[in-house]
Motif scaffolding. Structure first.
Motif, PDB file in Angstrom:
ATOM      1  N   MET A 125       5.753  -0.245 -11.394  1.00  0.00           N
ATOM      2  CA  MET A 125       5.087   1.050 -11.382  1.00  0.00           C
ATOM      3  C   MET A 125       4.734   1.490 -12.796  1.00  0.00           C
ATOM      4  SD  MET A 125       7.397   3.171  -8.713  1.00  0.00           S
ATOM      5  CE  MET A 125       7.491   2.716  -6.985  1.00  0.00           C
ATOM      6  N   GLY A 126       3.705   2.302 -12.861  1.00  0.00           N
ATOM      7  CA  GLY A 126       3.256   2.849 -14.135  1.00  0.00           C
ATOM      8  C   GLY A 126       1.939   3.560 -13.901  1.00  0.00           C
ATOM      9  N   SER A 127       1.173   3.748 -14.934  1.00  0.00           N
ATOM     10  CA  SER A 127      -0.143   4.357 -14.758  1.00  0.00           C
ATOM     11  C   SER A 127      -1.019   3.429 -13.927  1.00  0.00           C
ATOM     12  CB  SER A 127      -0.797   4.605 -16.117  1.00  0.00           C
ATOM     13  OG  SER A 127      -1.115   3.367 -16.734  1.00  0.00           O
ATOM     14  N   GLU A 128      -2.066   3.995 -13.367  1.00  0.00           N
ATOM     15  CA  GLU A 128      -2.979   3.175 -12.566  1.00  0.00           C
ATOM     16  C   GLU A 128      -3.557   2.042 -13.407  1.00  0.00           C
ATOM     17  OE1 GLU A 128      -6.906   3.710  -9.670  1.00  0.00           O
ATOM     18  OE2 GLU A 128      -5.964   5.461 -10.600  1.00  0.00           O
ATOM     19  N   ALA A 129      -3.886   2.343 -14.669  1.00  0.00           N
ATOM     20  CA  ALA A 129      -4.455   1.315 -15.556  1.00  0.00           C
ATOM     21  C   ALA A 129      -3.443   0.203 -15.825  1.00  0.00           C
ATOM     22  CB  ALA A 129      -4.892   1.964 -16.876  1.00  0.00           C
ATOM     23  N   ALA A 152       5.891   6.058  -6.910  1.00  0.00           N
ATOM     24  CA  ALA A 152       6.121   6.860  -8.114  1.00  0.00           C
ATOM     25  C   ALA A 152       4.859   7.577  -8.571  1.00  0.00           C
ATOM     26  CB  ALA A 152       6.659   5.991  -9.250  1.00  0.00           C
ATOM     27  N   ILE A 153       3.699   6.917  -8.447  1.00  0.00           N
ATOM     28  CA  ILE A 153       2.455   7.587  -8.839  1.00  0.00           C
ATOM     29  C   ILE A 153       1.795   8.144  -7.580  1.00  0.00           C
ATOM     30  CG2 ILE A 153       2.194   6.060 -10.835  1.00  0.00           C
ATOM     31  CD1 ILE A 153      -0.066   4.627  -9.336  1.00  0.00           C
ATOM     32  N   ASP A 154       0.671   8.778  -7.755  1.00  0.00           N
ATOM     33  CA  ASP A 154      -0.056   9.366  -6.632  1.00  0.00           C
ATOM     34  C   ASP A 154      -0.338   8.308  -5.560  1.00  0.00           C
ATOM     35  OD1 ASP A 154      -1.851  11.447  -5.385  1.00  0.00           O
ATOM     36  OD2 ASP A 154      -3.312   9.877  -5.824  1.00  0.00           O
ATOM     37  N   PHE A 155      -0.010   8.637  -4.317  1.00  0.00           N
ATOM     38  CA  PHE A 155      -0.126   7.665  -3.221  1.00  0.00           C
ATOM     39  C   PHE A 155      -1.566   7.187  -3.048  1.00  0.00           C
ATOM     40  CE2 PHE A 155      -0.334   6.719   1.452  1.00  0.00           C
ATOM     41  CZ  PHE A 155       0.452   5.570   1.401  1.00  0.00           C
ATOM     42  N   ASN A 156      -2.526   8.081  -3.200  1.00  0.00           N
ATOM     43  CA  ASN A 156      -3.929   7.682  -3.060  1.00  0.00           C
ATOM     44  C   ASN A 156      -4.339   6.689  -4.144  1.00  0.00           C
ATOM     45  OD1 ASN A 156      -4.527   9.171  -0.731  1.00  0.00           O
ATOM     46  ND2 ASN A 156      -4.915  11.036  -1.916  1.00  0.00           N
ATOM     47  N   SER A 157      -3.769   6.835  -5.345  1.00  0.00           N
ATOM     48  CA  SER A 157      -4.042   5.876  -6.419  1.00  0.00           C
ATOM     49  C   SER A 157      -3.486   4.506  -6.056  1.00  0.00           C
ATOM     50  CB  SER A 157      -3.437   6.356  -7.739  1.00  0.00           C
ATOM     51  OG  SER A 157      -4.052   7.558  -8.159  1.00  0.00           O
ATOM     52  N   GLU A 158      -2.319   4.503  -5.421  1.00  0.00           N
ATOM     53  CA  GLU A 158      -1.721   3.232  -4.990  1.00  0.00           C
ATOM     54  C   GLU A 158      -2.571   2.578  -3.902  1.00  0.00           C
ATOM     55  OE1 GLU A 158       2.915   4.405  -5.997  1.00  0.00           O
ATOM     56  OE2 GLU A 158       2.136   4.783  -3.991  1.00  0.00           O
ATOM     57  N   LEU A 159      -3.089   3.392  -2.992  1.00  0.00           N
ATOM     58  CA  LEU A 159      -3.983   2.854  -1.958  1.00  0.00           C
ATOM     59  C   LEU A 159      -5.242   2.263  -2.590  1.00  0.00           C
ATOM     60  CD1 LEU A 159      -3.771   5.650   0.779  1.00  0.00           C
ATOM     61  CD2 LEU A 159      -2.624   3.426   0.787  1.00  0.00           C
ATOM     62  N   SER A 160      -5.745   2.914  -3.634  1.00  0.00           N
ATOM     63  CA  SER A 160      -6.946   2.411  -4.319  1.00  0.00           C
ATOM     64  C   SER A 160      -6.693   1.057  -4.961  1.00  0.00           C
ATOM     65  CB  SER A 160      -7.400   3.412  -5.389  1.00  0.00           C
ATOM     66  OG  SER A 160      -7.823   4.615  -4.797  1.00  0.00           O
ATOM     67  N   LYS A 195      -1.579   4.201   6.772  1.00  0.00           N
ATOM     68  CA  LYS A 195      -2.618   4.091   5.740  1.00  0.00           C
ATOM     69  C   LYS A 195      -2.502   2.769   4.987  1.00  0.00           C
ATOM     70  CE  LYS A 195      -3.294   9.056   5.086  1.00  0.00           C
ATOM     71  NZ  LYS A 195      -3.176  10.213   4.158  1.00  0.00           N
ATOM     72  N   LEU A 196      -1.291   2.364   4.700  1.00  0.00           N
ATOM     73  CA  LEU A 196      -1.077   1.087   4.007  1.00  0.00           C
ATOM     74  C   LEU A 196      -1.528  -0.093   4.860  1.00  0.00           C
ATOM     75  CD1 LEU A 196       2.461   1.774   2.495  1.00  0.00           C
ATOM     76  CD2 LEU A 196       0.403   1.282   1.162  1.00  0.00           C
ATOM     77  N   SER A 197      -1.375   0.041   6.179  1.00  0.00           N
ATOM     78  CA  SER A 197      -1.679  -1.080   7.072  1.00  0.00           C
ATOM     79  C   SER A 197      -3.158  -1.458   7.058  1.00  0.00           C
ATOM     80  CB  SER A 197      -1.245  -0.744   8.508  1.00  0.00           C
ATOM     81  OG  SER A 197      -2.060   0.272   9.067  1.00  0.00           O
ATOM     82  N   GLU A 198      -4.005  -0.559   6.568  1.00  0.00           N
ATOM     83  CA  GLU A 198      -5.438  -0.861   6.493  1.00  0.00           C
ATOM     84  C   GLU A 198      -5.718  -2.049   5.567  1.00  0.00           C
ATOM     85  OE1 GLU A 198      -7.563   2.643   5.338  1.00  0.00           O
ATOM     86  OE2 GLU A 198      -6.555   3.910   6.843  1.00  0.00           O
ATOM     87  N   PHE A 199      -4.749  -2.355   4.700  1.00  0.00           N
ATOM     88  CA  PHE A 199      -4.960  -3.419   3.720  1.00  0.00           C
ATOM     89  C   PHE A 199      -4.186  -4.693   4.076  1.00  0.00           C
ATOM     90  CE2 PHE A 199      -5.224   0.762   1.659  1.00  0.00           C
ATOM     91  CZ  PHE A 199      -6.595   0.787   1.476  1.00  0.00           C
TER      92      PHE A 199
END
Length: 346
Positions: A125-129, A152-160, A195-199
């Motif tokens: 985990m860490g920043s999205e970058a 740890a970070i925004d869930f939508n960022s993790e989905l991205s 939501k995770l299952s979409e991937f």
């Protein structure tokens, strides 16, 4: 026979994030056995804040072991029942002492550099970058299974991030695992799993915190993603309780960290129970040095489980010991042209 122990602090090359916090260092302990001119070494991989044996008397228990080392090993392991990482260090040290080569505990095609172990690439985990950078690096060096820590970070960022992998690689090309380390709340977990299952996720480790067996059982029965128990297994010492836990939760997988569940013997008890219930499993290291990782890898190879294991943590530390362990193209090799270099004067 004589025994001594030494504390050692491993230093991360880069702070590594989990949903429980950021790791910069990790304490571990080395147990050394002496008999005539032979020396055996094992690693007691205490994991602060996670191990069931993270107790104030941990070093007192190590001193007790050293003072009683000539007792029968089975008696010692029984008395160390609630100190799984010390059990594991003792198992390693005995095998090391009795082997022709102190670090070849389980001779096999793996230790002969004739075969390898398929492993997953770990994304901290860490920043999205930062997470994007890690994913790019793991894919470039040939990993076909990626395990991403989330929560740890925004869930939508993790989905991205997961979407960016799936946009480029289908499930036949890249297997995706995620590890929440118990970060989801029970009342929100199922929606997040949907939501995770979409991937097309292979599995998720410990979506909610351990110690909630009926909530976890409900989640396992409804989840569109196979659930793997990890932290849930820690501190469950009694065989009957192990069996009850698996019967209640009925997970798809369990994940075994020998340092946290009582070494080789403790892990094999879980494996036997899991296989009787048609539950899959794999082995994962718990941030040991290369000494502990070496023992786990050799033992894991002999188990014959061909799915990717979680044994790619050897390169995380600045002060790890040079060893024959080598990661190439998503596999762990034991390269006999590389030699052990370590300094543990006790």
């Amino acid at each position: 026979m004589k025994a001594t122990y030494q504390k050692y602090t491993l230093i991360f090359k880069q702070a590594s994030g989990t949903s429980r916090g950021v790791l910069k260092t990790k304490e571990t302990y080395f147990l050394k056995l002496y008999e005539d001119t032979k020396i055996g070494i094992g690693e007691c991989g205490l994991f602060k804040g996670l191990s069931a044996d993270d107790k104030p008397d941990y070093e007192e228990k190590l001193k007790w072991l050293c003072n009683n080392i000539n007792h029968n090993i089975e008696e010692l392991l029984l008395k160390l029942k609630e100190y799984p990482s010390i059990q594991f260090g003792l198992e390693q040290a005995y095998l090391s002492l009795k082997s022709l080569n102190s670090f070849e505990l389980f001779p096999s095609k793996f230790t002969q550099t004739k075969d390898s172990i398929c492993i997953n690439g770990l994304i901290w985990m860490g920043s999205e970058a930062f997470m994007k950078q890690q994913i790019k690096e793991k894919l470039e060096v040939g990993f076909s299974t990626i395990k991403m820590k989330i929560g740890a970070i925004d869930f939508n960022s993790e989905l991205s991030l997961l979407k960016s992998i799936r946009d480029e690689f289908n499930p036949k090309e890249i297997t995706l695992r995620v590890d929440a380390n118990g970060a989801f709340k029970p009342n929100e977990a199922l929606e997040k799993l949907k939501k995770l299952s979409e991937f097309q996720i292979h599995s998720i480790e410990q979506p909610i915190q351990q110690g909630q067996p009926y909530e976890m059982a409900n989640l396992c029965s409804k989840s569109p993603i196979p659930i793997a128990l990890d932290e849930e297994l820690i501190g469950v010492f009694d065989v009957t309780r192990k069996q009850e836990l698996l019967q209640i939760i009925q997970p798809k997988y369990i994940i075994l960290k020998p340092s946290l569940v009582g070494g080789f013997r403790g892990s094999e008890k879980w494996i036997n129970l899991a296989e009787k219930s048609n539950i899959g499993w794999w082995i994962t290291s718990a941030l040991e040095s290369n000494i502990g990782l070496n023992a786990i890898a050799q033992w894991t190879y002999n188990l014959g489980n061909k799915i990717p294991q979680g044994l790619g943590t050897g390169s995380l530390f600045t002060n790890n010991f040079e060893s024959p362990l080598e990661v190439k193209k998503g596999h762990l090799f034991y390269n006999n042209s590389l030699k052990w270099k370590y300094n543990l004067e006790v």
